[in-house]
Structure formats: structure tokens, C-alpha cells
Design a protein around this motif. Structure first.
Motif, PDB file in Angstrom:
ATOM      1  N   MET A  26       0.829  -1.206   0.000  1.00 34.42           N
ATOM      2  CA  MET A  26       0.000   0.000   0.000  1.00 34.42           C
ATOM      3  C   MET A  26       0.860   1.250   0.000  1.00 34.42           C
ATOM      4  O   MET A  26       0.567   2.230  -0.704  1.00 34.42           O
ATOM      5  CB  MET A  26      -0.945  -0.016   1.200  1.00 34.42           C
ATOM      6  N   ARG A  27       1.943   1.238   0.760  1.00 29.56           N
ATOM      7  CA  ARG A  27       2.845   2.387   0.772  1.00 29.56           C
ATOM      8  C   ARG A  27       3.513   2.557  -0.597  1.00 29.56           C
ATOM      9  O   ARG A  27       3.586   3.673  -1.122  1.00 29.56           O
ATOM     10  CB  ARG A  27       3.910   2.205   1.856  1.00 29.56           C
ATOM     11  N   ASN A  28       3.986   1.438  -1.169  1.00 30.25           N
ATOM     12  CA  ASN A  28       4.661   1.517  -2.463  1.00 30.25           C
ATOM     13  C   ASN A  28       3.713   1.988  -3.558  1.00 30.25           C
ATOM     14  O   ASN A  28       4.117   2.731  -4.467  1.00 30.25           O
ATOM     15  CB  ASN A  28       5.244   0.150  -2.826  1.00 30.25           C
ATOM     16  N   ALA A  29       2.455   1.553  -3.490  1.00 30.39           N
ATOM     17  CA  ALA A  29       1.486   2.013  -4.486  1.00 30.39           C
ATOM     18  C   ALA A  29       1.259   3.519  -4.366  1.00 30.39           C
ATOM     19  O   ALA A  29       1.139   4.223  -5.380  1.00 30.39           O
ATOM     20  CB  ALA A  29       0.168   1.259  -4.303  1.00 30.39           C
ATOM     21  N   SER A  30       1.229   4.013  -3.139  1.00 32.81           N
ATOM     22  CA  SER A  30       1.060   5.454  -2.951  1.00 32.81           C
ATOM     23  C   SER A  30       2.265   6.224  -3.472  1.00 32.81           C
ATOM     24  O   SER A  30       2.121   7.252  -4.140  1.00 32.81           O
ATOM     25  CB  SER A  30       0.835   5.759  -1.465  1.00 32.81           C
ATOM     26  N   TYR A  31       3.470   5.703  -3.183  1.00 31.03           N
ATOM     27  CA  TYR A  31       4.669   6.357  -3.711  1.00 31.03           C
ATOM     28  C   TYR A  31       4.684   6.313  -5.236  1.00 31.03           C
ATOM     29  O   TYR A  31       5.123   7.265  -5.903  1.00 31.03           O
ATOM     30  CB  TYR A  31       5.924   5.672  -3.165  1.00 31.03           C
ATOM     31  N   GLY A  32       4.209   5.201  -5.808  1.00 28.07           N
ATOM     32  CA  GLY A  32       4.188   5.080  -7.259  1.00 28.07           C
ATOM     33  C   GLY A  32       3.262   6.078  -7.915  1.00 28.07           C
ATOM     34  O   GLY A  32       3.462   6.445  -9.082  1.00 28.07           O
ATOM     35  N   LEU A  33       2.232   6.510  -7.216  1.00 31.64           N
ATOM     36  CA  LEU A  33       1.316   7.515  -7.749  1.00 31.64           C
ATOM     37  C   LEU A  33       1.821   8.937  -7.541  1.00 31.64           C
ATOM     38  O   LEU A  33       1.121   9.892  -7.897  1.00 31.64           O
ATOM     39  CB  LEU A  33      -0.059   7.357  -7.092  1.00 31.64           C
ATOM     40  N   GLY A  34       3.001   9.070  -6.959  1.00 33.75           N
ATOM     41  CA  GLY A  34       3.603  10.392  -6.810  1.00 33.75           C
ATOM     42  C   GLY A  34       3.360  11.054  -5.474  1.00 33.75           C
ATOM     43  O   GLY A  34       3.691  12.235  -5.314  1.00 33.75           O
ATOM     44  N   ALA A  35       2.797  10.327  -4.501  1.00 35.19           N
ATOM     45  CA  ALA A  35       2.522  10.928  -3.197  1.00 35.19           C
ATOM     46  C   ALA A  35       3.818  11.060  -2.403  1.00 35.19           C
ATOM     47  O   ALA A  35       4.724  10.223  -2.509  1.00 35.19           O
ATOM     48  CB  ALA A  35       1.520  10.085  -2.426  1.00 35.19           C
ATOM     49  N   ARG A  36       3.888  12.111  -1.616  1.00 38.08           N
ATOM     50  CA  ARG A  36       5.017  12.282  -0.716  1.00 38.08           C
ATOM     51  C   ARG A  36       4.839  11.377   0.507  1.00 38.08           C
ATOM     52  O   ARG A  36       3.782  10.790   0.706  1.00 38.08           O
ATOM     53  CB  ARG A  36       5.140  13.738  -0.284  1.00 38.08           C
ATOM     54  N   LYS A  37       5.879  11.321   1.323  1.00 37.48           N
ATOM     55  CA  LYS A  37       5.829  10.430   2.474  1.00 37.48           C
ATOM     56  C   LYS A  37       4.731  10.844   3.447  1.00 37.48           C
ATOM     57  O   LYS A  37       3.979  10.002   3.940  1.00 37.48           O
ATOM     58  CB  LYS A  37       7.186  10.394   3.182  1.00 37.48           C
ATOM     59  N   TRP A  38       4.620  12.131   3.737  1.00 38.65           N
ATOM     60  CA  TRP A  38       3.608  12.563   4.684  1.00 38.65           C
ATOM     61  C   TRP A  38       2.210  12.348   4.116  1.00 38.65           C
ATOM     62  O   TRP A  38       1.260  12.050   4.866  1.00 38.65           O
ATOM     63  CB  TRP A  38       3.819  14.027   5.071  1.00 38.65           C
ATOM     64  N   GLN A  39       2.051  12.487   2.809  1.00 39.44           N
ATOM     65  CA  GLN A  39       0.755  12.214   2.204  1.00 39.44           C
ATOM     66  C   GLN A  39       0.416  10.730   2.275  1.00 39.44           C
ATOM     67  O   GLN A  39      -0.738  10.347   2.511  1.00 39.44           O
ATOM     68  CB  GLN A  39       0.760  12.682   0.746  1.00 39.44           C
ATOM     69  N   THR A  40       1.426   9.882   2.078  1.00 37.24           N
ATOM     70  CA  THR A  40       1.207   8.436   2.194  1.00 37.24           C
ATOM     71  C   THR A  40       0.785   8.065   3.602  1.00 37.24           C
ATOM     72  O   THR A  40      -0.125   7.244   3.802  1.00 37.24           O
ATOM     73  CB  THR A  40       2.487   7.689   1.805  1.00 37.24           C
ATOM     74  N   ILE A  41       1.429   8.682   4.583  1.00 37.12           N
ATOM     75  CA  ILE A  41       1.086   8.377   5.972  1.00 37.12           C
ATOM     76  C   ILE A  41      -0.325   8.845   6.299  1.00 37.12           C
ATOM     77  O   ILE A  41      -1.128   8.093   6.894  1.00 37.12           O
ATOM     78  CB  ILE A  41       2.117   9.018   6.918  1.00 37.12           C
ATOM     79  N   MET A  42      -0.649  10.061   5.905  1.00 37.69           N
ATOM     80  CA  MET A  42      -1.933  10.639   6.282  1.00 37.69           C
ATOM     81  C   MET A  42      -3.103  10.045   5.506  1.00 37.69           C
ATOM     82  O   MET A  42      -4.191   9.866   6.064  1.00 37.69           O
ATOM     83  CB  MET A  42      -1.891  12.160   6.072  1.00 37.69           C
ATOM     84  N   ARG A  43      -2.901   9.716   4.243  1.00 34.07           N
ATOM     85  CA  ARG A  43      -4.014   9.300   3.384  1.00 34.07           C
ATOM     86  C   ARG A  43      -4.072   7.801   3.126  1.00 34.07           C
ATOM     87  O   ARG A  43      -5.089   7.311   2.608  1.00 34.07           O
ATOM     88  CB  ARG A  43      -3.942  10.049   2.053  1.00 34.07           C
ATOM     89  N   THR A  44      -3.011   7.095   3.450  1.00 35.22           N
ATOM     90  CA  THR A  44      -2.998   5.653   3.173  1.00 35.22           C
ATOM     91  C   THR A  44      -2.783   4.830   4.438  1.00 35.22           C
ATOM     92  O   THR A  44      -3.584   3.957   4.774  1.00 35.22           O
ATOM     93  CB  THR A  44      -1.905   5.316   2.147  1.00 35.22           C
ATOM     94  N   VAL A  45      -1.692   5.114   5.163  1.00 39.14           N
ATOM     95  CA  VAL A  45      -1.315   4.272   6.297  1.00 39.14           C
ATOM     96  C   VAL A  45      -2.286   4.448   7.464  1.00 39.14           C
ATOM     97  O   VAL A  45      -2.833   3.461   7.993  1.00 39.14           O
ATOM     98  CB  VAL A  45       0.123   4.580   6.736  1.00 39.14           C
ATOM     99  N   LEU A  46      -2.530   5.687   7.870  1.00 32.16           N
ATOM    100  CA  LEU A  46      -3.400   5.915   9.024  1.00 32.16           C
ATOM    101  C   LEU A  46      -4.837   5.464   8.784  1.00 32.16           C
ATOM    102  O   LEU A  46      -5.436   4.830   9.664  1.00 32.16           O
ATOM    103  CB  LEU A  46      -3.349   7.388   9.432  1.00 32.16           C
ATOM    104  N   PRO A  47      -5.444   5.749   7.604  1.00 27.33           N
ATOM    105  CA  PRO A  47      -6.800   5.208   7.383  1.00 27.33           C
ATOM    106  C   PRO A  47      -6.846   3.687   7.401  1.00 27.33           C
ATOM    107  O   PRO A  47      -7.823   3.099   7.887  1.00 27.33           O
ATOM    108  CB  PRO A  47      -7.173   5.767   6.009  1.00 27.33           C
ATOM    109  N   ALA A  48      -5.802   3.033   6.871  1.00 25.12           N
ATOM    110  CA  ALA A  48      -5.794   1.569   6.868  1.00 25.12           C
ATOM    111  C   ALA A  48      -5.687   1.014   8.278  1.00 25.12           C
ATOM    112  O   ALA A  48      -6.232  -0.057   8.582  1.00 25.12           O
ATOM    113  CB  ALA A  48      -4.646   1.053   6.012  1.00 25.12           C
TER     114      ALA A  48
END
Length: 302
Positions: free
Chosen positions: A187-209
Motif C-alpha cells: 500500500m505504501r509503495n502504491a502510494s509512492y508510485g502515484l507520486g505521493a510524498r511520504k507525509w501524504q502516504t502516511i496521512m491518506r494511506t497508512v493511518l486510514p488503513a
């Protein structure tokens, strides 16, 4: 010239009806272990059920609308309630939640997402140590640091919330850390692949999951903090009247009123203490069941 070798066909597994030698002994050991563990569990639950029965039996006759709406009368007098304690507990717990849960989750995010490093290892070590510290030591620490130190804030709601927040913090941090580690790296790698920054990955992907697990850990921490008495004896100090001030005036709480009511020699005061014990037991049970339910729902959805 090619040489071919015939490989033997894999043998079919033996049917369950044909038990290999020694299976009877294994079944006997399994049944014996099951009986012993079941008996041990029943023996361990007997004191729990006795405590529940006694608390419900002694407290159910005291808990009524008056118990939640009136202040505590003199120890000899019947009736009255613990409204000051409920208001104080709500006030202290609201501040403790604001202090501990966001900070605990943020700490877990740093340890999981920005570790491993020396700081993350130190945080994990001190969190484990704090989990096993007796609550009276936390009360003494806050008493020496805030109540009589640093300008002498005195007893009050804020210092009581600090003590409860310190008790809740390691529980929130450790549970949040484990939940964040369960989020798949895909899930983190998919977010990075879409161009998200680390803080965006944490806030929009990791924490909701990890949100259901974070909620479960937070509710268990609240259940732990809501019944603490020792830290509040040295920080909030207790009061029989409704107190709304933030700091500088002793604040009441249900655990403190329960403790002092149970120490009274008068039957009326002891009865009110049993009613407070039943209310605390119900609150802790409610938070624990809700946390387990949220965790089971999250597992089913996954």
C-alpha cells in the motif's frame, strides 16, 4: 541418446480412519492437556465472577438517577450521589485523551515510518519501561514536577490529566505501533508510485488503513486510565463539589470518591462506594467490549 527415468507417483495420503502407531497416546495427551487448561481457566475465572457478583449485588440498589445528578451528602446520610466525581472524571479524561492519544499515535508513526534509528530504539525502550511502571510512581513524578515544582501549580484538573495521560501514553504508543506495522508495504509503495510524498502516504494511506486498530488501542488505554486512583490522589486530590476550573483547585473523580467512601465507617458512605464501583466496572467493561468489537469488525472486513 536420451535416458528417461520414471519417477514414482506420489502416494495418496492415508485416510484419517487409519491412525498411525502412537496416535492413541497423542490423543490421550491432547485430551489431558485440554482438560487441564480448561480447568485452570475455570479456576482463574471463579474469583472474577465472585467479584462481579459482589459488586453488582452491593451496588445495584444505589445506582439511580439521583446518584448521577446530586453531590455526595455527609457520610452518615443516605441518598445523594457522585455527580462531582463523574464531572471531574469526564473533565480529566477529556484532557488526558487530548494529551496522550494524538501524541502516542504520532510517536508510533515516527517509530514505524521513520525508523529504525537510535532515537526510535530509545523511544521503544522507554515505552516498554513506562508500561510496567506502577501508577503511584507516575503520581509522585507529576507531584514533584508540577504540583510543588515549576512554580507550584498546585492540585487541579490539569495536573491530574497529565498523570492519567502519562499512564495512557505507552499503551497508545505500543498498540499503535503494532497496528501500523500490520499495514502492508504494498500500500505504501502504491502510494509512492502515484507520486505521493511520504507525509501524504502516511496521512491518506497508512493511518486510514490502521484506523480500526488505532481506535481499539485508544479505547483500551481510556479503559485503563478511567479507573486509576493513585495518580489522582497526588495530583487532582479530590473534591465533593463540582469544579470547573482548569487548574489551582482540587478536582473530584469517581475513583477518589470511591476510595474515600469505602474507607468510611458509615454504612451509607460504603453503599455509595459500591455504587461507584459498579459504575466504574460498567464503564471499563463498555470500553473493552467496544474495543474488541471494533477490532473484530476490522478483521472481518480484511
Amino acid at each position: 541418446m536420451s535416458v528417461t527415468t520414471d519417477r514414482p507417483a506420489p502416494s495418496a495420503p492415508a485416510p484419517l480412519s487409519q491412525l498411525p502407531p502412537g496416535s492413541g497416546l497423542r490423543r490421550f495427551k491432547n485430551r489431558t492437556a485440554t482438560v487441564v487448561l480448561t480447568g485452570a481457566m475455570v479456576l482463574a475465572m471463579i474469583p472474577l465472577f465472585l467479584i462481579i457478583f459482589e459488586v453488582v449485588n452491593r451496588g445495584i440498589g444505589v445506582v439511580n438517577l439521583e446518584f448521577f445528578t446530586e453531590t455526595e451528602p455527609p457520610p452518615r446520610r443516605d441518598g445523594g450521589g457522585y455527580v462531582a466525581g463523574f464531572v471531574g472524571t469526564l473533565y480529566i479524561m477529556a484532557l488526558a485523551i487530548l494529551m496522550s492519544i494524538p501524541f502516542g499515535i504520532a510517536t508510533a508513526v515516527y517509530v514505524v515510518e521513520y525508523g529504525p534509528n537510535r532515537l526510535a530504539s530509545s523511544i521503544r525502550f522507554f515505552t516498554d519501561v513506562m508500561t510496567g511502571i506502577p501508577s503511584i510512581f507516575v503520581g509522585l513524578f507529576v507531584y514533584g514536577l508540577l504540583v510543588i515544582g515549576w512554580g507550584g501549580l498546585g492540585f487541579g484538573t490539569f495536573v491530574g490529566a497529565v498523570a492519567i495521560g502519562v499512564m495512557m501514553l505507552p499503551i497508545v504508543t505500543r498498540s499503535a505501533e503494532e497496528m501500523l506495522r500490520l499495514v502492508p508495504d504494498e500500500m505504501r509503495n502504491a502510494s509512492y508510485g502515484l507520486g505521493a510524498r511520504k507525509w501524504q502516504t502516511i496521512m491518506r494511506t497508512v493511518l486510514p488503513a490502521a484506523a480500526p486498530g488505532l481506535t481499539t488501542g485508544s479505547m483500551l488505554a481510556i479503559a485503563r486510565g478511567i479507573g486509576e486512583t493513585a495518580p489522582l490522589m497526588l495530583t487532582a486530590f479530590g473534591s465533593g463539589l463540582i469544579v470547573t476550573s482548569f487548574q489551582g483547585e482540587p478536582q473530584g473523580s469517581v475513583p477518589l470518591q470511591l476510595y474515600r467512601g469505602a474507607a468510611q465507617p458509615f454504612e451509607a458512605g460504603i453503599d455509595r462506594a459500591w455504587g461507584a464501583a459498579l459504575c466504574l466496572f460498567a464503564l471499563v467493561l463498555l470500553f473493552t467490549i467496544a474495543a474488541r468489537w471494533i477490532g473484530s469488525r476490522a478483521s472481518i472486513q480484511k
